[in-house]
Design a protein around this motif. Structure first.
Motif, short mmCIF file in Angstrom:
data_model
loop_
_atom_site.label_atom_id
_atom_site.label_comp_id
_atom_site.label_asym_id
_atom_site.label_seq_id
_atom_site.Cartn_x
_atom_site.Cartn_y
_atom_site.Cartn_z
N GLU A 193 55.90 16.99 34.43
CA GLU A 193 55.07 16.15 35.08
C GLU A 193 55.28 14.51 34.56
O GLU A 193 55.30 13.86 35.58
CB GLU A 193 53.62 16.37 34.94
CG GLU A 193 52.53 15.50 35.62
CD GLU A 193 51.06 15.79 35.39
OE1 GLU A 193 50.03 15.15 35.80
OE2 GLU A 193 50.70 16.78 34.67
N ALA A 194 55.37 14.44 33.43
CA ALA A 194 55.80 13.21 32.69
C ALA A 194 57.07 12.62 33.50
O ALA A 194 57.08 11.33 33.90
CB ALA A 194 55.81 13.39 31.31
N GLN A 195 57.83 13.57 33.39
CA GLN A 195 59.31 13.19 33.92
C GLN A 195 59.18 12.90 35.33
O GLN A 195 59.79 11.89 35.82
CB GLN A 195 60.40 14.42 33.60
CG GLN A 195 61.86 13.81 34.05
CD GLN A 195 62.69 15.13 33.83
OE1 GLN A 195 62.29 16.02 33.44
NE2 GLN A 195 63.92 14.96 33.93
N SER A 196 58.41 13.66 35.97
CA SER A 196 58.40 13.28 37.40
C SER A 196 57.61 12.10 37.69
O SER A 196 58.02 11.19 38.70
CB SER A 196 57.29 14.43 38.12
OG SER A 196 57.09 14.06 39.34
N LYS A 197 56.57 11.56 36.83
CA LYS A 197 56.01 10.45 36.88
C LYS A 197 56.93 9.40 36.71
O LYS A 197 56.87 8.24 37.44
CB LYS A 197 54.79 10.14 36.15
CG LYS A 197 53.46 11.30 36.78
CD LYS A 197 52.25 11.15 35.71
CE LYS A 197 51.40 11.91 36.20
NZ LYS A 197 50.03 11.76 35.12
N ASN A 198 57.62 9.48 35.87
CA ASN A 198 58.74 8.28 35.19
C ASN A 198 59.75 8.24 36.30
O ASN A 198 60.05 7.18 36.92
CB ASN A 198 59.49 8.87 34.19
CG ASN A 198 58.57 8.77 32.76
OD1 ASN A 198 57.57 7.96 32.77
ND2 ASN A 198 58.91 9.15 31.75
N LEU A 199 60.06 9.42 36.97
CA LEU A 199 61.07 9.26 38.21
C LEU A 199 60.22 8.59 39.29
O LEU A 199 60.94 7.71 39.85
CB LEU A 199 61.27 10.89 38.47
CG LEU A 199 62.60 10.67 39.66
CD1 LEU A 199 63.78 10.06 39.29
CD2 LEU A 199 62.93 12.31 40.04
N ASP A 200 59.00 8.96 39.30
CA ASP A 200 58.40 8.29 40.65
C ASP A 200 58.18 6.84 40.60
O ASP A 200 58.40 6.10 41.33
CB ASP A 200 56.89 8.93 40.55
CG ASP A 200 56.93 10.28 40.99
OD1 ASP A 200 57.88 10.61 41.91
OD2 ASP A 200 55.64 11.01 41.13
N ARG A 201 57.83 6.29 39.08
CA ARG A 201 57.83 4.89 39.01
C ARG A 201 59.11 4.29 39.13
O ARG A 201 59.35 3.19 39.58
CB ARG A 201 57.19 4.73 37.52
CG ARG A 201 55.82 5.07 37.39
CD ARG A 201 55.09 4.63 36.17
NE ARG A 201 55.78 4.93 35.11
CZ ARG A 201 55.46 6.13 34.54
NH1 ARG A 201 54.26 6.89 34.85
NH2 ARG A 201 55.98 6.50 33.07
N ALA A 202 59.96 5.13 38.53
CA ALA A 202 61.55 4.45 38.58
C ALA A 202 61.92 4.30 40.27
O ALA A 202 62.63 3.13 40.70
CB ALA A 202 62.45 5.28 37.91
#
Length: 559
Positions: free
Chosen positions: A34-43
């Motif tokens: 989820e954190a990776q997904s959020k980071n990816l989303d923000r990126a």
């Protein structure tokens, strides 16, 4: 069902632990995903700005619109120990078709969009002739506190519409580039940045601030005077209010210093002047700390300071001064006055308090050489003189030949109208700030008493003009002014570290008008000592028996 035997119990417990471990790993894995997904989303959300545009009609002055050149998510701030994630945007405001046809450069700007946004924005000013956009990731210029970006502010800054050395005035040969530097880049950058903030976050900032020093201080006051609806609060330090005066007093200084053999004052002699002033005046505020706080008392001692430095004959030391050299010092320390008015009825620029502790160092004085260089340059002939020559070359005469040693500013002939026009275009001298005041804007204003680049007298004069116009109480409602002893142009014997934007924000948001403030010293040798920042005209005076390193030992006293 309870286990029946120890073996069954062991198996049950082991199985339970295994199941719990697997569940925990699954949860951790899911959380990481989820954190990776959020980071990816923000990126991805940040990267989506690359190639975005702002139409020309969204900007309050004529432009060719804005294009985003790059956008990338960045982890961490350049200041050691500060974490933070932000979207780093590099964009450019394109010149209008008319200006583009004359070769006008774009306005390059940096915009930083924090992932943890506090809903507010800080427009950060430049320095010198700008020429390179500030990163916007560091502290506010001349107020070393926590970078606004680290506190969740969106920040942005521009190159003012040209690229190059901050000491080069050659861009001013282009009329539109000159206007951008003077004031138009402020509005164009603000509107473009706000449009991109809206695109990224889905809403505009709830509060808008400007913060800058020197040229950035002039930009801040210009924003107050020209674009009062764009900012809720403005912080300025050492603003180049009388831009023309800074340039022309430099010309006067150079003409005196190089007008005859023996007029030049060396860096060592300027150091001797500063040492003599400090010896005579350091104790007037009760604090033996190498800082002159009571400038008025020191001015009363000027005759004895001059006497201690005057060459008297055989056996003189190498740093004594002749009458001719004192006249060179006076060209810098006395007011520069013209026989005609510049904009807003102003005809003079206050001199520098050289005899009261302003440290004239290196090329900020007369440079390193008693010989006039061709061309005049900062290293050999001093920053003030070189900048005066550059101002005449590119802003005033626009390439027409002239002799910097004989150009008569008091009688400039056909260049008089140009000089007067420029004083209004670039200066920030307009005492009418009614629109900003009426809109509830707040102005936090500081100036180093030992500033060697921007005369403290100019800031005092402008403040006094506002008080004369509005009255003390009405002025206090929107403006607070502090003169900081020992502080020069970003350096000095006292380099204040404090949270200027926090003070401004608390005033705007909560109505907490600043009074006595406190700053700590950033000098390595005296790091951590504190001093009060006293509202002008009060100065810090140490109590008897107090700790010289503690602000609590000082009262703010008006003498």
């Amino acid at each position: 069902m309870f286990p029946r035997t120890p073996e069954e119990a062991s198996m049950k417990i082991t199985g339970t632990r295994f199941c719990a471990g697997a569940a925990l790993l699954a949860l951790i894995s899911a959380g990481a995903a989820e954190a990776q997904s959020k980071n990816l989303d923000r990126a991805q959300h940040c990267a989506a700005l690359e190639g975005a545009s702002v139409p020309a009609d969204a900007i309050g002055l004529p432009t060719g619109g804005t294009v985003v050149k790059s956008a990338m998510l960045v982890q961490g701030l350049p200041t050691p120990g500060l974490a933070g994630e932000f979207c780093r945007v590099i964009a450019a405001v394109q010149p209008s078709p008319t200006d583009a046809a004359t070769g006008t450069p774009p306005i390059q700007f940096n915009l930083n969009l924090p992932s943890d946004w506090n809903g507010k924005a800080v427009h950060m000013g430049g320095g010198g002739y700008n020429g390179m956009a500030a990163s916007g990731t560091l502290w506010v210029s001349h107020a070393r506190g926590t970078p606004p970006l680290a506190k969740g502010y969106a920040t942005f800054a521009s190159d003012s519409g040209h690229t190059g050395l901050s000491t080069s005035a050659d861009f001013a040969s282009n009329d539109a580039a000159l206007l951008n530097f003077a004031h138009e880049h402020i509005k164009k950058t603000h509107d473009a940045a706000f449009a991109l903030i809206q695109q990224h976050y889905g809403k505009a900032p709830s509060r808008s601030y400007f913060a800058g020093a020197s040229t950035g201080g002039r930009e801040g006051l210009t924003a107050v005077q020209r674009y009062p609806q764009d900012y809720d609060g403005v912080y300025v330090n050492a603003p180049a209010i009388y831009f023309w005066g800074m340039r022309l007093i430099g010309l006067k200084l150079g003409q005196q210093a190089y007008g005859a053999p023996g007029n030049f004052v060396s860096p060592e002699q300027f150091q001797a002047i500063n040492a003599a002033a400090t010896d005579a005046c350091d104790g007037d505020d009760g604090a033996p700390d190498g800082i002159i706080s009571d400038v008025a008392a020191c001015k009363a001692k000027q005759a004895q300071i001059v006497e201690s430095l005057t060459c008297k004959g055989d056996g003189d030391n190498a740093v004594c001064l002749t009458p001719e050299q004192f006249r060179t010092v006076e060209a810098l320390s006395e007011d520069f006055t013209l026989p005609y008015d510049m904009a807003y009825g102003v005809n003079s620029y206050p001199g520098y308090d050289v005899m009261q502790g302003v440290p004239i160092r290196g090329n900020l004085g007369m440079g390193s050489s008693p010989t006039l260089a061709d061309p005049v340059n900062s290293l050999e002939n001093g920053y003030l003189f070189a900048q005066g020559v550059g101002y005449l070359s590119y802003f005033v005469t626009r390439g027409a030949p002239f002799d910097p040693m004989t150009f008569d500013v008091a009688n400039p002939g056909t260049y008089k109208d140009r000089l007067v026009e420029l004083s209004a275009v670039i200066g920030a001298m307009n005492p009418d700030v009614e629109a900003f005041r009426a809109a509830g804007g707040k102005l936090l204003f500081t100036q180093g008493a030992a500033d060697e680049a921007v005369s403290v007298g100019g800031s005092i004069r402008y403040y006094d003009q506002l008080v004369a116009h509005y009255g003390q109480q009405a002025t206090d409602d929107f403006l607070r002014f502090y003169v900081i002893p020992g502080f020069a142009h970003g350096l000095g014997n006292f380099i204040p570290t404090w949270e200027a934007v926090d003070v401004l924000d608390a005033w705007v948001e909560k109505g907490e008008a600043p009074d006595r403030l406190e700053a700590s010293d950033a000098n390595p040798a005296t790091a951590g000592r504190t001093r009060p920042l006293c509202r002008y005209p009060a100065i810090p005076v140490m109590k008897a028996g107090g700790d010289v390193n503690s602000a609590e030992s000082f009262d703010c006293v008006t003498r």
